[in-house]
Design a protein around this motif. Sequence first.
Motif, PDB file in Angstrom:
ATOM      1  N   TYR A 140     -12.044  -7.544  15.357  1.00 27.91           N
ATOM      2  CA  TYR A 140     -10.691  -7.241  14.889  1.00 27.91           C
ATOM      3  C   TYR A 140     -10.093  -8.524  14.355  1.00 27.91           C
ATOM      4  CZ  TYR A 140      -5.897  -5.537  14.726  1.00 27.91           C
ATOM      5  OH  TYR A 140      -4.644  -5.166  14.303  1.00 27.91           O
ATOM      6  N   ALA A 141      -9.304  -8.408  13.295  1.00 34.78           N
ATOM      7  CA  ALA A 141      -8.697  -9.598  12.714  1.00 34.78           C
ATOM      8  C   ALA A 141      -7.311  -9.278  12.180  1.00 34.78           C
ATOM      9  CB  ALA A 141      -9.569 -10.141  11.591  1.00 34.78           C
ATOM     10  N   THR A 142      -6.439 -10.251  12.311  1.00 37.62           N
ATOM     11  CA  THR A 142      -5.142 -10.233  11.664  1.00 37.62           C
ATOM     12  C   THR A 142      -5.152 -11.421  10.699  1.00 37.62           C
ATOM     13  OG1 THR A 142      -4.090 -11.705  13.275  1.00 37.62           O
ATOM     14  CG2 THR A 142      -4.059  -9.339  13.783  1.00 37.62           C
ATOM     15  N   PRO A 143      -4.124 -11.585   9.881  1.00 43.56           N
ATOM     16  CA  PRO A 143      -4.116 -12.754   8.994  1.00 43.56           C
ATOM     17  C   PRO A 143      -4.174 -14.085   9.752  1.00 43.56           C
ATOM     18  CG  PRO A 143      -2.517 -11.150   8.242  1.00 43.56           C
ATOM     19  CD  PRO A 143      -3.027 -10.663   9.567  1.00 43.56           C
ATOM     20  N   ASP A 144      -3.715 -14.090  11.004  1.00 47.74           N
ATOM     21  CA  ASP A 144      -3.637 -15.330  11.774  1.00 47.74           C
ATOM     22  C   ASP A 144      -4.753 -15.534  12.793  1.00 47.74           C
ATOM     23  OD1 ASP A 144      -1.167 -15.777  10.495  1.00 47.74           O
ATOM     24  OD2 ASP A 144      -0.154 -14.566  11.998  1.00 47.74           O
ATOM     25  N   ASP A 186      -7.351  -4.793  22.756  1.00 53.33           N
ATOM     26  CA  ASP A 186      -5.936  -4.396  22.779  1.00 53.33           C
ATOM     27  C   ASP A 186      -5.112  -5.296  23.700  1.00 53.33           C
ATOM     28  OD1 ASP A 186      -7.360  -3.326  24.927  1.00 53.33           O
ATOM     29  OD2 ASP A 186      -6.159  -1.503  25.011  1.00 53.33           O
ATOM     30  N   ARG A 187      -5.769  -5.996  24.620  1.00 57.17           N
ATOM     31  CA  ARG A 187      -5.048  -6.932  25.489  1.00 57.17           C
ATOM     32  C   ARG A 187      -4.808  -8.275  24.800  1.00 57.17           C
ATOM     33  NH1 ARG A 187      -8.752  -4.396  28.950  1.00 57.17           N
ATOM     34  NH2 ARG A 187     -10.153  -6.198  28.926  1.00 57.17           N
ATOM     35  N   GLU A 225     -15.948  -2.263  13.622  1.00 55.40           N
ATOM     36  CA  GLU A 225     -14.788  -2.927  13.045  1.00 55.40           C
ATOM     37  C   GLU A 225     -13.548  -2.087  13.311  1.00 55.40           C
ATOM     38  OE1 GLU A 225     -16.153  -3.184   9.036  1.00 55.40           O
ATOM     39  OE2 GLU A 225     -17.388  -4.941   9.457  1.00 55.40           O
ATOM     40  N   ILE A 226     -12.507  -2.741  13.766  1.00 60.09           N
ATOM     41  CA  ILE A 226     -11.230  -2.077  14.021  1.00 60.09           C
ATOM     42  C   ILE A 226     -10.338  -2.386  12.831  1.00 60.09           C
ATOM     43  CG2 ILE A 226      -9.250  -1.890  15.571  1.00 60.09           C
ATOM     44  CD1 ILE A 226     -11.141  -3.156  17.753  1.00 60.09           C
ATOM     45  N   TYR A 227      -9.844  -1.341  12.167  1.00 58.98           N
ATOM     46  CA  TYR A 227      -9.054  -1.529  10.958  1.00 58.98           C
ATOM     47  C   TYR A 227      -7.571  -1.484  11.247  1.00 58.98           C
ATOM     48  CZ  TYR A 227     -13.575  -0.531   8.832  1.00 58.98           C
ATOM     49  OH  TYR A 227     -14.896  -0.561   8.491  1.00 58.98           O
TER      50      TYR A 227
END
Length: 106
Positions: free
Chosen positions: A12-16, A41-42, A76-78
């Motif tokens: 999982y990824a975010t921009p940061d 999720d934690r 992959e978690i979108y």
Amino acid sequence: MDNQMIHVEVVYATPDKQQIVALEVPAGTTVRDAALKSGLDRQFEGLDLAKADLGIFGKAVAKPESVELSDGDRVEIYRPLIADPKEVRKQRAAKVKARQEAEGRR
């Protein structure tokens, strides 16, 4: 199943921030089960693994509750889309058209 274990990754990824979790799970584990077992999720506020869209190696999985993983798969978690791509294209085209019309009037 004869208690065979398989190795998978959940990402999982975010921009940061990005995270990869390696798991050893029983053969027959579904895409959704692996995502839930990852515990991501934690680590990411607001991530709902029970509802998130999921895929395997860049291909979306329509029914992650029923698709079983194979050894070596990467789940992959979108993230949800912030804007509808079709709407963004329409807005961009409208701006270009308005600019062209304004330039034509000069």
